[in-house]
Design an enzyme around this catalytic site. Structure first.
Site, short mmCIF file in Angstrom:
data_model
loop_
_atom_site.label_atom_id
_atom_site.label_comp_id
_atom_site.label_asym_id
_atom_site.label_seq_id
_atom_site.Cartn_x
_atom_site.Cartn_y
_atom_site.Cartn_z
CG HIS A 1 -49.52 49.49 19.75
ND1 HIS A 1 -50.04 49.92 20.96
CD2 HIS A 1 -48.75 50.50 19.28
CE1 HIS A 1 -49.60 51.13 21.19
NE2 HIS A 1 -48.82 51.52 20.20
CG ASP B 1 -42.96 52.97 14.08
OD1 ASP B 1 -42.78 54.18 13.89
OD2 ASP B 1 -42.94 52.44 15.20
C1 LIG Z 1 -44.82 46.63 20.00
C2 LIG Z 1 -44.55 45.32 20.71
C3 LIG Z 1 -43.21 45.43 21.45
C4 LIG Z 1 -45.67 45.09 21.72
O1 LIG Z 1 -45.43 43.86 22.25
P1 LIG Z 1 -46.10 43.25 23.57
O2 LIG Z 1 -47.38 43.87 23.91
O3 LIG Z 1 -45.05 43.26 24.62
O4 LIG Z 1 -46.40 41.81 23.05
P2 LIG Z 1 -45.42 40.60 23.15
O5 LIG Z 1 -44.02 41.01 22.81
O6 LIG Z 1 -45.65 39.99 24.48
O7 LIG Z 1 -45.99 39.70 21.99
C5 LIG Z 1 -47.14 38.85 22.12
C6 LIG Z 1 -47.06 37.77 21.05
O8 LIG Z 1 -47.18 38.37 19.76
C7 LIG Z 1 -46.00 38.15 19.00
N1 LIG Z 1 -45.68 39.39 18.32
C8 LIG Z 1 -45.89 40.64 18.78
N2 LIG Z 1 -45.47 41.52 17.88
C9 LIG Z 1 -45.00 40.80 16.84
C10 LIG Z 1 -44.43 41.15 15.61
N3 LIG Z 1 -44.28 42.44 15.29
N4 LIG Z 1 -44.05 40.18 14.77
C11 LIG Z 1 -44.21 38.89 15.08
N5 LIG Z 1 -44.74 38.49 16.25
C12 LIG Z 1 -45.12 39.43 17.12
C13 LIG Z 1 -44.92 37.80 20.02
O9 LIG Z 1 -43.89 37.04 19.45
C14 LIG Z 1 -45.72 37.04 21.03
O10 LIG Z 1 -45.97 35.75 20.52
P3 LIG Z 1 -45.92 34.47 21.48
O11 LIG Z 1 -47.01 34.73 22.50
O12 LIG Z 1 -46.17 33.34 20.56
O13 LIG Z 1 -44.55 34.48 22.10
C15 LIG Z 1 -44.50 44.16 19.69
O14 LIG Z 1 -45.74 44.01 19.03
C16 LIG Z 1 -43.37 44.28 18.70
O15 LIG Z 1 -42.24 43.88 18.99
N6 LIG Z 1 -43.64 44.88 17.50
C17 LIG Z 1 -42.61 45.11 16.54
C18 LIG Z 1 -41.88 46.41 16.87
C19 LIG Z 1 -42.70 47.61 16.53
O16 LIG Z 1 -43.32 47.68 15.49
N7 LIG Z 1 -42.65 48.59 17.44
C20 LIG Z 1 -43.36 49.82 17.27
C21 LIG Z 1 -44.51 49.88 18.25
S1 LIG Z 1 -45.49 51.32 18.00
#
Ligand SMILES: CC(C)(COP(=O)(O)OP(=O)(O)OC[C@H]1O[C@@H](n2cnc3c(N)ncnc32)[C@H](O)[C@@H]1OP(=O)(O)O)[C@@H](O)C(=O)NCCC(=O)NCCS
Length: 376
Positions: free
Chosen positions: A260, A311
């Site tokens: 998140h 989710d």
């Molecule tokens: C929600 C989300 C977009 C937030 O992401 P964010 O704050 O932008 O964090 P980042 O995308 O920069 O991720 C940071 C690190 O964690 C990892 N990470 C984050 N969410 C992850 C996941 N669900 N699965 C695997 N790795 C994940 C990223 O790959 C990244 O790793 P790295 O630094 O080695 O490249 C992200 O956690 C995600 O894609 N989750 C899955 C989708 C989801 O469940 N969405 C509903 C949100 S309520």
């Protein structure tokens, strides 16, 4: 030209982009000051919807009047029904819903009235109409005729009734009702911020909801709940799950339902809905997906220090209730329409155009060459 501050945060992470009195994630999520776990325990979705749209929890009389207005508004204009019937059966339900909200604007007598009172009226009507659009299209896409809405049922009970043609069990109604409470509002998430940007131009509520629906569709936002069961099923069950997951993580795959932008130590909503997902899985004899989910939670915490978001249990709960996957994100909209609308109303009550600046990373300034002088 005003000067832009040089503070830049990719994805606007950590940026405070406005003020709100609707909800906060500080000290655990609360809506208008009420902790969400307490709302989920003590209130119905309709009470929470009223709280978000009107600012306070309703009295018994206010709730009865609210429910009666929602019941009366449970009708779709005939041309929208005809369109829902004629859209391709393979259309994605979120795309259909986006179109449906846009069409509803043409039939709403308050469509272009941006006053506070008109926006509340429109929000209540959308709260009543969105579930109908979701379920009517779903039935058409399955070759079935719609089931008329009932004004005596709650949003959750009526949705399940229209979907199945029979009244749902109290357990199913309660589980869906709690999901709607948990999904209702979440501060400046991507779709809500989209809605606020749109209305900040003095555009209207329906346009804001159309844009927000588009933003919610993506798998990094609302679309994640539709991917949860794909993942669990891809493992083949609890036995092979650990090896499958370790392999996926080693390939840097994103596991939908985990992580998140704001919650880095866990999402309280996920814990609440997990209880309902587990109970629904027991009723459906589908415990193996709950066991598989436990394995995911353990390994992803160990390997990535990531925790489930809402989710994760929602996808499992809806699956255990026998709901088809393409309905999951539209269910999110049925609920989030309250949060989106509350934000549009708040934005317009004290509006300032949302227009940030960009850091330019393109070419240096250069002269335009005449067409004849440009080389391939
Ligand atoms: C929600 C989300 C977009 C937030 O992401 P964010 O704050 O932008 O964090 P980042 O995308 O920069 O991720 C940071 C690190 O964690 C990892 N990470 C984050 N969410 C992850 C996941 N669900 N699965 C695997 N790795 C994940 C990223 O790959 C990244 O790793 P790295 O630094 O080695 O490249 C992200 O956690 C995600 O894609 N989750 C899955 C989708 C989801 O469940 N969405 C509903 C949100 S309520």
């Amino acid at each position: 030209m005003s000067t832009a501050s040089e503070i830049y945060s990719p994805g606007l992470e950590g940026v405070v982009a406005g003020e709100t009195a609707i909800s906060t994630v500080a000290e655990g999520l609360s809506y208008r000051g009420y902790p969400v776990p307490e709302l989920a325990e003590k209130c119905s979705f309709e009470e929470v919807a009223f709280l978000l749209l009107h600012g306070e929890l309703p009295t018994a009389r206010q709730l009865a009047e609210f429910n009666s207005r929602i019941g009366v508004a449970r009708r779709l204009p005939e041309p929208l029904r005809d369109l829902l019937e004629s859209l391709p059966r393979w259309s994605l339900p979120m795309d259909v819903l986006r179109t449906a909200v846009s069409i509803l604007a043409h039939f709403d007598q308050d469509a272009s009235d941006n006053s506070h009172a008109a926006n509340v009226r429109k929000a209540e009507r959308l709260l009543a109409q969105i579930p109908l659009a979701v379920v009517d299209y779903h039935r058409f896409s399955q070759g079935q005729q719609p089931v008329p809405a009932r004004s005596d049922l709650s949003t959750a009970a009526n949705f399940l009734y229209m979907l199945r043609g029979t009244e749902a069990s109290p357990e199913d109604v309660k589980a869906l009702d709690v999901s709607l409470i948990l999904y209702a509002e979440h501060e400046f998430n991507a779709s809500t911020f989209t809605a606020r940007v749109i209305c900040s131009t003095e555009s209207d509520l329906h346009s804001s909801v159309v844009g927000a629906t588009g933003a919610l569709t993506g798998r990094l936002h609302g679309g994640a709940n539709e991917k949860v069961m794909d993942l669990l099923e891809a493992t083949g069950g609890p036995e092979p799950a650990e090896a499958w997951l370790r392999d996926a993580l080693s390939r840097k795959e994103r596991i939908m339902g985990f992580g998140h932008r704001v919650y880095k130590t866990g999402d309280v909503r996920a814990g609440i809905l997990k209880t309902y997902a587990q109970a629904a899985a027991r009723r459906a004899g589908q415990e193996k997906w709950e066991e598989t989910a436990e394995i995911f939670e353990r390994i992803i915490a160990e390997e990535k220090n990531l925790h489930p978001n809402l989710d994760w249990p929602a996808g499992r709960l809806f699956h255990a209730m026998g709901l088809e996957v393409p309905l999951y994100t539209p269910i999110f909209v049925m609920s989030r329409i309250t949060g989106w609308s509350a934000h549009v109303i708040e934005q317009l009550d004290k509006n300032r155009l949302i227009r940030p600046r960009a850091r330019y990373i393109g070419p240096e300034r250069r002269p335009v060459k005449p067409l004849a002088e440009r080389r391939e």
